[in-house]
Write a protein that holds these residues in place. Structure first.
Motif, PDB file in Angstrom:
ATOM      1  N   ILE A 147     -67.671   3.437 -30.731  1.00 26.71           N
ATOM      2  CA  ILE A 147     -66.735   4.511 -31.071  1.00 26.71           C
ATOM      3  C   ILE A 147     -65.973   4.983 -29.838  1.00 26.71           C
ATOM      4  CG2 ILE A 147     -68.454   6.359 -30.775  1.00 26.71           C
ATOM      5  CD1 ILE A 147     -67.165   7.672 -33.322  1.00 26.71           C
ATOM      6  N   PHE A 148     -64.706   5.349 -30.059  1.00 23.99           N
ATOM      7  CA  PHE A 148     -63.819   5.883 -29.026  1.00 23.99           C
ATOM      8  C   PHE A 148     -63.159   7.153 -29.553  1.00 23.99           C
ATOM      9  CE2 PHE A 148     -64.065   1.414 -28.034  1.00 23.99           C
ATOM     10  CZ  PHE A 148     -63.930   1.323 -26.650  1.00 23.99           C
ATOM     11  N   LEU A 149     -62.820   8.040 -28.625  1.00 29.12           N
ATOM     12  CA  LEU A 149     -61.965   9.177 -28.970  1.00 29.12           C
ATOM     13  C   LEU A 149     -60.900   9.334 -27.916  1.00 29.12           C
ATOM     14  CD1 LEU A 149     -63.265  12.560 -27.806  1.00 29.12           C
ATOM     15  CD2 LEU A 149     -64.896  10.672 -27.777  1.00 29.12           C
ATOM     16  N   VAL A 150     -59.830  10.021 -28.279  1.00 26.44           N
ATOM     17  CA  VAL A 150     -58.723  10.300 -27.370  1.00 26.44           C
ATOM     18  C   VAL A 150     -58.511  11.802 -27.321  1.00 26.44           C
ATOM     19  CG1 VAL A 150     -56.266   9.972 -26.898  1.00 26.44           C
ATOM     20  CG2 VAL A 150     -57.601   8.097 -27.906  1.00 26.44           C
ATOM     21  N   ARG A 151     -58.461  12.331 -26.096  1.00 23.19           N
ATOM     22  CA  ARG A 151     -58.107  13.740 -25.897  1.00 23.19           C
ATOM     23  C   ARG A 151     -57.143  13.831 -24.731  1.00 23.19           C
ATOM     24  NH1 ARG A 151     -61.972  18.536 -25.688  1.00 23.19           N
ATOM     25  NH2 ARG A 151     -60.012  19.504 -26.356  1.00 23.19           N
ATOM     26  N   LEU A 172     -65.662  15.033 -31.159  1.00 22.72           N
ATOM     27  CA  LEU A 172     -65.013  14.250 -32.204  1.00 22.72           C
ATOM     28  C   LEU A 172     -64.237  15.156 -33.160  1.00 22.72           C
ATOM     29  CD1 LEU A 172     -67.855  11.712 -33.147  1.00 22.72           C
ATOM     30  CD2 LEU A 172     -65.999  11.403 -31.501  1.00 22.72           C
ATOM     31  N   TYR A 173     -64.763  16.371 -33.399  1.00 27.75           N
ATOM     32  CA  TYR A 173     -64.106  17.282 -34.325  1.00 27.75           C
ATOM     33  C   TYR A 173     -62.731  17.725 -33.829  1.00 27.75           C
ATOM     34  CZ  TYR A 173     -68.803  17.929 -36.414  1.00 27.75           C
ATOM     35  OH  TYR A 173     -70.029  17.754 -37.010  1.00 27.75           O
ATOM     36  N   ILE A 174     -62.571  17.810 -32.519  1.00 28.41           N
ATOM     37  CA  ILE A 174     -61.308  18.320 -31.961  1.00 28.41           C
ATOM     38  C   ILE A 174     -60.503  17.243 -31.247  1.00 28.41           C
ATOM     39  CG2 ILE A 174     -62.165  20.688 -31.757  1.00 28.41           C
ATOM     40  CD1 ILE A 174     -62.689  20.174 -28.788  1.00 28.41           C
ATOM     41  N   VAL A 217     -60.754  16.907 -40.494  1.00 29.85           N
ATOM     42  CA  VAL A 217     -59.675  15.947 -40.292  1.00 29.85           C
ATOM     43  C   VAL A 217     -59.499  15.691 -38.803  1.00 29.85           C
ATOM     44  CG1 VAL A 217     -57.199  15.536 -40.573  1.00 29.85           C
ATOM     45  CG2 VAL A 217     -58.505  16.616 -42.416  1.00 29.85           C
ATOM     46  N   VAL A 218     -59.393  14.420 -38.440  1.00 32.46           N
ATOM     47  CA  VAL A 218     -59.168  14.047 -37.046  1.00 32.46           C
ATOM     48  C   VAL A 218     -57.674  14.110 -36.752  1.00 32.46           C
ATOM     49  CG1 VAL A 218     -59.330  12.201 -35.341  1.00 32.46           C
ATOM     50  CG2 VAL A 218     -61.199  12.558 -36.974  1.00 32.46           C
ATOM     51  N   GLY A 219     -57.292  14.877 -35.714  1.00 26.08           N
ATOM     52  CA  GLY A 219     -55.883  14.990 -35.346  1.00 26.08           C
ATOM     53  C   GLY A 219     -55.046  15.470 -36.509  1.00 26.08           C
TER      54      GLY A 219
END
Length: 303
Positions: free
Chosen positions: A198-202, A245-247, A270-272
């Protein structure tokens, strides 16, 4: 659901799928004592190519070493692995992209709970390249089941028996109406999905749990990290809290059988803006191109 193609490598030869069987008393059946990898084969007319095949072979070698299956490395080298994969794919003559699952089984009967010196056999089979997760937006649920820690069953070894952990998590998510599960470790940090990293972007930075977070050191995970760095995307590998992940601006996952797939919802949030994000989509296109043609990294092997 994908099914195996008719010809299978088993017992040092190509046989019909019905003839590739293990005894009920073998350690593979009794204890799940096998290790495996799945690699993609791209089919473009008469051209067939495998992605990062050497890395997949090396992961099998390392998985065997971790578990103590000490005969595989003595009996197999990379050239033999490529030769068998080439022969197997040709025997099935696929017209579309496929996956190949290669497994080292401990096939001694009633060997007890030991592994060192036990006889092994290798199997390979081909099946249609059907993604295991939705490709247009996934809904994820945090699992109540925790990821098996490295000091119990090491995540960097792809041990068949360990995937009971993944089955429990994903089935729970499916029963609740979600597509897949997010594993947390014993400290509540994000690990991975049931069978994908898993990846996330902030703020334009790509973030993913590091290899000490009880994750599989995924080959496609490494691929995305390389491609992101080449595209000038800042990359951070570290522990990740669930609430990040939530934000997040974007969340997406990767794996051989998952591809590069966007996440649009985590635990009902909801993501993004609810649609696949630009960084994930750009890396998805780069990844898809690298699967077929790669002159820079040497990732593609002709079969």
């Amino acid at each position: 659901m994908a099914t195996p193609h008719p010809r299978v490598y088993f017992g040092d030869r190509i046989v019909d799928v019905a003839d590739a069987t293990l005894g009920v008393a073998t350690s593979s059946v009794l204890y799940g004592l096998s290790v495996y990898t799945v690699f993609p084969v791209q089919v473009d007319g008469t051209r067939r190519s495998a992605f990062r095949l050497r890395d997949h072979f090396q992961r099998m070698v390392e998985s065997c070493k971790i578990i103590g299956m000490d005969r595989f490395a003595d009996e197999w080298d990379y050239d033999r692995f490529v030769s068998v994969a080439t022969e197997l794919v040709a025997a099935n003559a696929p017209t579309e992209d496929v996956f190949v699952r290669a497994t080292v089984h401990v096939d001694e009967s009633i060997a007890g709970t030991r592994v060192r010196g036990c006889h092994t056999t290798v199997s390979m089979f081909v099946y249609d390249a059907v993604p295991i997760v939705p490709q247009d937006g996934m809904r994820l649920k945090t699992s109540t089941w925790r990821r098996i820690p490295d000091d119990a069953i090491p995540s960097r070894a792809k041990v068949n028996g360990a995937y009971v952990n993944s089955v429990l998590a994903k089935q729970d998510a499916i029963d609740a109406g979600y597509d897949d599960a997010i594993f947390l470790d014993g400290n509540g940090h994000v690990c991975e999905l049931s069978a994908a990293n898993i990846f996330l972007v902030r703020g334009g930075t790509l973030i993913t749990p590091d290899v000490s977070c009880d994750i599989l050191d995924g080959i496609n995970r490494r691929t995305l990290l390389t491609l992101a760095a080449e595209d000038g995307i800042p990359v951070v590998e570290r522990t990740v809290d669930l609430t990040e992940l939530y934000i997040a601006d974007e969340v997406f996952v990767t794996g051989t059988s998952a591809g590069v797939a966007p996440v649009t919802e985590v635990d009902g949030r909801v993501v993004g803006d609810g649609i696949p994000g630009p960084i994930g989509q750009a890396l998805r296109k780069r990844h898809a191109a690298a699967l077929r043609t790669d002159e820079l990294h040497g990732w593609v092997t002709e079969l």
